[in-house]
Structure formats: structure tokens, C-alpha cells
Motif scaffolding. Structure first.
Motif, mmCIF file in Angstrom:
data_model
loop_
_atom_site.group_PDB
_atom_site.id
_atom_site.type_symbol
_atom_site.label_atom_id
_atom_site.label_comp_id
_atom_site.label_asym_id
_atom_site.label_seq_id
_atom_site.Cartn_x
_atom_site.Cartn_y
_atom_site.Cartn_z
ATOM 1 N N ASN A 1 2.437 -4.122 -14.004
ATOM 2 C CA ASN A 1 1.570 -4.631 -12.806
ATOM 3 C C ASN A 1 2.149 -4.909 -12.037
ATOM 4 O OD1 ASN A 1 -1.698 -4.531 -11.687
ATOM 5 N ND2 ASN A 1 -0.858 -6.899 -11.757
ATOM 6 N N ASP A 2 2.905 -6.163 -11.525
ATOM 7 C CA ASP A 2 3.517 -7.103 -10.904
ATOM 8 C C ASP A 2 4.065 -5.820 -9.774
ATOM 9 O OD1 ASP A 2 4.738 -9.136 -8.785
ATOM 10 O OD2 ASP A 2 6.167 -8.232 -10.035
ATOM 11 N N ALA A 3 4.984 -5.097 -10.532
ATOM 12 C CA ALA A 3 5.777 -3.855 -9.732
ATOM 13 C C ALA A 3 5.044 -3.105 -9.101
ATOM 14 C CB ALA A 3 6.364 -3.182 -10.419
ATOM 15 N N PHE A 4 4.069 -2.798 -9.516
ATOM 16 C CA PHE A 4 2.862 -1.932 -8.668
ATOM 17 C C PHE A 4 2.467 -2.563 -7.698
ATOM 18 C CE2 PHE A 4 -1.720 0.111 -8.302
ATOM 19 C CZ PHE A 4 -0.897 1.207 -8.148
ATOM 20 N N GLN A 5 1.814 -3.709 -7.316
ATOM 21 C CA GLN A 5 1.578 -4.195 -6.366
ATOM 22 C C GLN A 5 1.863 -4.508 -5.437
ATOM 23 O OE1 GLN A 5 -1.735 -4.644 -6.329
ATOM 24 N NE2 GLN A 5 -2.634 -4.196 -8.169
ATOM 25 N N ARG A 6 3.850 -4.898 -5.628
ATOM 26 C CA ARG A 6 4.810 -5.084 -5.022
ATOM 27 C C ARG A 6 5.260 -3.815 -3.999
ATOM 28 N NH1 ARG A 6 7.862 -9.480 -5.342
ATOM 29 N NH2 ARG A 6 7.536 -10.726 -6.452
ATOM 30 N N ILE A 7 5.184 -2.159 -4.405
ATOM 31 C CA ILE A 7 5.035 -0.859 -3.607
ATOM 32 C C ILE A 7 3.427 -0.614 -3.145
ATOM 33 C CG2 ILE A 7 4.555 1.430 -4.657
ATOM 34 C CD1 ILE A 7 6.013 0.693 -7.200
ATOM 35 N N LEU A 8 2.261 -1.120 -3.044
ATOM 36 C CA LEU A 8 1.114 -1.030 -2.462
ATOM 37 C C LEU A 8 1.750 -1.560 -1.569
ATOM 38 C CD1 LEU A 8 -1.465 -0.910 -4.457
ATOM 39 C CD2 LEU A 8 -0.567 0.766 -4.179
ATOM 40 N N ALA A 9 1.906 -3.434 -1.654
ATOM 41 C CA ALA A 9 2.130 -4.152 -0.584
ATOM 42 C C ALA A 9 3.098 -2.992 0.494
ATOM 43 C CB ALA A 9 1.969 -5.748 -1.140
ATOM 44 N N LYS A 10 3.699 -3.496 -0.243
ATOM 45 C CA LYS A 10 5.319 -3.131 1.123
ATOM 46 C C LYS A 10 4.952 -1.671 1.680
ATOM 47 C CE LYS A 10 8.820 -5.223 -1.576
ATOM 48 N NZ LYS A 10 10.302 -5.070 -2.505
ATOM 49 N N THR A 11 4.000 -0.749 1.176
ATOM 50 C CA THR A 11 3.822 0.288 1.404
ATOM 51 C C THR A 11 3.114 -0.032 2.822
ATOM 52 O OG1 THR A 11 4.207 1.286 -0.331
ATOM 53 C CG2 THR A 11 2.680 3.155 1.467
ATOM 54 N N GLN A 12 1.611 -0.835 2.792
ATOM 55 C CA GLN A 12 1.174 -0.939 3.119
ATOM 56 C C GLN A 12 1.195 -1.706 4.422
ATOM 57 O OE1 GLN A 12 -2.095 -3.165 0.233
ATOM 58 N NE2 GLN A 12 -3.139 -0.847 0.319
ATOM 59 N N LEU A 13 1.993 -2.755 4.527
ATOM 60 C CA LEU A 13 2.056 -3.658 5.454
ATOM 61 C C LEU A 13 3.197 -2.665 6.350
ATOM 62 C CD1 LEU A 13 3.120 -6.580 6.770
ATOM 63 C CD2 LEU A 13 4.761 -6.588 5.799
ATOM 64 N N SER A 14 4.145 -1.533 6.192
ATOM 65 C CA SER A 14 4.618 -0.525 6.734
ATOM 66 C C SER A 14 3.358 0.937 7.783
ATOM 67 C CB SER A 14 5.527 0.422 6.613
ATOM 68 O OG SER A 14 5.417 0.690 5.377
ATOM 69 N N ARG A 15 2.452 1.143 6.405
ATOM 70 C CA ARG A 15 1.850 1.671 6.906
ATOM 71 C C ARG A 15 0.696 0.966 7.826
ATOM 72 N NH1 ARG A 15 -2.482 4.940 2.496
ATOM 73 N NH2 ARG A 15 -2.413 2.334 3.066
ATOM 74 N N ASN A 16 0.447 -0.317 8.123
ATOM 75 C CA ASN A 16 -0.486 -0.402 9.068
ATOM 76 C C ASN A 16 0.384 -1.281 10.832
ATOM 77 O OD1 ASN A 16 -2.125 -1.557 6.447
ATOM 78 N ND2 ASN A 16 -1.592 -3.870 6.450
ATOM 79 N N GLU A 17 1.248 -1.054 10.324
ATOM 80 C CA GLU A 17 2.416 -1.120 11.773
ATOM 81 C C GLU A 17 2.230 0.253 12.640
ATOM 82 O OE1 GLU A 17 6.015 -2.622 11.319
ATOM 83 O OE2 GLU A 17 4.918 -4.456 10.582
ATOM 84 N N ALA A 18 2.315 1.620 10.948
ATOM 85 C CA ALA A 18 2.663 2.437 12.055
ATOM 86 C C ALA A 18 1.193 2.845 12.507
ATOM 87 C CB ALA A 18 3.326 3.827 10.921
ATOM 88 N N TYR A 19 0.374 2.407 11.747
ATOM 89 C CA TYR A 19 -1.290 3.101 11.825
ATOM 90 C C TYR A 19 -1.468 2.460 13.458
ATOM 91 C CZ TYR A 19 -2.934 6.260 8.906
ATOM 92 O OH TYR A 19 -2.989 7.671 8.190
ATOM 93 N N VAL A 20 -1.465 1.246 13.866
ATOM 94 C CA VAL A 20 -1.596 0.066 14.843
ATOM 95 C C VAL A 20 -0.687 0.872 15.645
ATOM 96 C CG1 VAL A 20 -1.634 -1.827 16.150
ATOM 97 C CG2 VAL A 20 -2.740 -2.310 13.404
#
Length: 369
Positions: free
Chosen positions: A57-76
Motif C-alpha cells: 500500500n505504501d509504495a502504491f500510494q507514493r506512485i499515485l501521489a507522485k504521478t498526480q502531483l506532476s499531472r496536476n501541474e501539467a493540466y493547470v
């Protein structure tokens, strides 16, 4: 040049997010907005073969958060370029956001994750302009709960309710969190969501319907034990009003040295309804606006504790000049809607229509019974 508004849809499994996103995209497009949809990352990753079971779970959530952070910036960045080039308002709809990870991790692991990402909880929450929590059908509409429309969903109704509570806890403290419950038909649930989103966007006019209660100082330890509370510190400064008398204020909001800043204009419609226009500002603009402060008024400092009870989002304000009482506030979508206060709250009286308890009045004097 148009505006870019970022909203997040969250909630437990089978809450109606898929349908809501489709309806929002169509309705907002019809009203002239350009809509960008950011799909849920967890479902994509699970369908690709990785899951909390296979990689932890820890590794899974980290992958999601890192991907979401970069994706958020790209979409904005993409939305801002589109808005500038087409002079059109843009709405970005995020199917879940970074804070959802907190619903699947311990507080300590989540804090460590944010530290590794170089961000903090206040900044992560305030990235989104509005958050709409769609309560799982397993809570109040059990007969409609199903996993058949999402191959990545395996939760039992009991697990779905726990996931829902975790998501609620993760987002509690956001300045514009709205809870969309199942105390109505599904069509009405979607209509309620639309009304809340329109209110955020100011379609056609942003109206704030607020009820305010003077309460006895509660047992905060008891309150925080029973509810998933989030506490922030607020400093509110009133500015010299506009020529038409519009109330203007700036607000510093945050905790532990991490702050966000807001500019707000309010105009009274009647005793409980006001038009409200609010936008996030930079620290530089906040400092500049401080020079326009109304020096006849004091700054209002308060500690705000946010929590959800019976599907209602409450904000409890504690002021340094009161030891035995506090203010409890709730915002509604309908003036006639009733409010059920938490059992732990001892009501002194409702003060919605008592101007003495407005923050602008408290900035003049704190000598109120």
C-alpha cells in the motif's frame, strides 16, 4: 483572459463520480466553459497490473501521489494556455486528488509522503478551488451499491463505508468542501452537486447562505476524538470598502508556518444570504492589500476547527477573547434547509441575523454578551 477553476470529486466507492463527471462536463460546456477531465489514477494503475496487494500500500500510494502531483501541474499549465489563447473560462475536474491518499494511509505515513514530495497538507488541499464529496451508496442507498461498473472495485458495503470516512477525513479542512449525501434520489443527488459547483463558479450569481450559532465552548478533545477534525489558524483583515459599500477582506489561512491567502468581496442580499466572490491571491498581493486595511477595525484572529457530522460540514471558530463560548457556522444551498447540530454542541442561540456576531463587528468590539 479567462479563469481556471480546479475542482476535485471524491468519496467512497459507488458514490456516483463517473455519472457526475459526465453530467458536469455536458452542463458546464453548455454554459460556455472549456472542461478538462483528469481521470482517476488509482483505477488506471490497478488495471495496468499493479495494486496495493502486489506492491504494498505504501509504495502504491507514493506512485499515485507522485504521478498526480506532476499531472496536476501539467493540466493547470495546459488550462491556463488554453484560457489565455481562447479568452475562455476553464474548469478542470479531477477524479480524486492527492489528499485522497490520506484515506488509505496513517497520518504519519501521509506526512512523510508529503515531505518526500516537498509539499505540505495545506498547500496540497488548497491547490483545489472546490472539493465535492459524493457519499458512497453503501451509506444511505445500500440497495444501489454495486462493484459491477468498475473492475478495480472490490470493496464490500462495510469496506466502502470505511473508505468513504477515510476520504472525508483526508479532505476535512478544505475551505470549500461540500458533502453530497444520499438523503434523496440519485437524480436529485446529481442536481445538488450541480448547484454546489455552480455556486463555486458563480453561475449565475454566487450566493452564500450561512447559518451561524453562538455555542458554549465545547470539549475540543471529545470533539476531535469523535470526529475527524482539521484545525487551521486564520487572520482576517478588513479593507476599506468600495465606493458602493461592498465589504472587502483578505485572509491568511494555514498552520505551522504554511499559509494560503485569499481576497473576498461580500454584499448582503438579506439576513442570511449574501453574494460572495473569493479568489486565492499570492503572498505578495496579500502584503500589498494590507496597505489598504481599514485602520478603524482590528484584525480578527481565530482558530477554525472543521468537521463533518450527519453529512453537514461545520466550521467551529474559537476566538482568543472568549473563554466560554465560540461560533459554529454552516453554509447551505437552500435558505429553508434545516440544520441538525452535533450532540456534543450546547447551543446558546442562533445568531445568523445578529450583526453583532459578524466578523466585521467583532473587528470593532469584542464586548458582546
Amino acid at each position: 483572459m479567462g479563469n481556471v477553476t480546479k475542482i476535485a470529486l471524491t468519496g467512497g466507492p459507488c458514490g456516483g463520480k463517473t455519472t457526475s463527471i459526465s453530467v458536469l462536463e455536458q452542463q458546464l460546456t453548455n454554459k460556455g466553459y472549456k472542461v478538462f477531465i483528469v481521470e482517476e489514477m488509482a483505477t488506471n494503475v490497478i488495471n495496468s497490473g499493479a495494486s496495493p496487494v502486489t506492491i504494498g500500500n505504501d509504495a502504491f500510494q507514493r506512485i499515485l501521489a507522485k504521478t498526480q502531483l506532476s499531472r496536476n501541474e501539467a493540466y493547470v499549465e495546459m488550462a491556463k494556455k488554453y484560457s489565455d489563447e481562447h479568452d475562455q473560462d476553464v474548469v478542470i475536474i479531477f477524479d480524486r486528488g492527492i489528499p485522497d491518499a490520506k484515506g488509505f494511509m496513517s497520518d504519519n505515513d501521509y506526512d512523510n509522503l508529503l515531505n518526500d514530495l516537498g509539499v505540505n497538507n495545506i498547500k496540497v488541499l488548497d491547490f483545489y478551488d472546490g472539493v465535492f464529496h459524493l457519499v458512497t451508496a453503501a451509506d444511505g442507498a445500500e440497495e444501489f451499491y454495486t462493484c459491477e461498473n468498475n473492475s478495480a472495485r472490490t470493496e464490500t458495503p462495510e469496506q466502502a463505508r470505511e473508505r468513504d470516512k477515510g476520504c472525508m477525513r483526508a479532505w476535512t479542512g478544505h475551505p470549500h468542501l461540500r458533502v453530497i449525501t444520499n438523503n434523496c434520489s440519485f437524480d436529485k443527488k446529481i442536481d445538488n452537486l450541480l448547484e454546489e459547483v455552480y455556486s463555486l463558479l458563480g453561475v449565475p450569481v454566487p450566493v452564500e447562505i450561512e447559518r451561524k450559532y453562538l455555542i458554549e465552548m465545547p470539549d475540543m478533545a471529545q470533539l476531535k476524538t469523535k470526529y475527524d477534525c482539521t484545525t487551521v489558524d486564520i487572520i482576517q483583515t478588513y479593507l476599506i470598502p468600495n465606493e458602493n459599500g461592498t465589504e472587502r477582506r483578505i485572509r491568511q489561512r494555514g498552520v505551522d508556518g504554511s499559509y494560503s491567502f485569499y481576497y473576498t468581496e461580500k454584499q448582503k442580499i438579506n439576513s442570511i444570504s449574501r453574494t460572495e466572490i473569493e479568489r486565492k491571491i499570492s503572498e505578495k498581493e496579500y502584503l500589498r492589500l494590507l496597505t489598504e486595511a481599514d485602520t478603524s477595525l482590528h484584525q480578527v484572529r481565530k482558530t477554525r476547527t472543521c468537521f463533518v457530522c450527519n453529512g453537514t460540514y461545520f466550521e467551529l471558530d474559537i476566538y482568543p477573547f472568549w473563554k466560554d463560548k465560540a461560533i459554529l457556522e454552516v453554509e447551505l444551498t437552500e435558505e429553508s434547509k434545516s440544520v441538525e447540530l452535533p450532540r456534543e454542541i450546547e447551543l446558546i442561540k442562533e445568531v445568523t441575523e445578529d450583526d453583532r456576531y459578524k466578523n466585521s463587528s467583532l473587528a470593532k468590539s469584542t464586548d458582546i454578551d
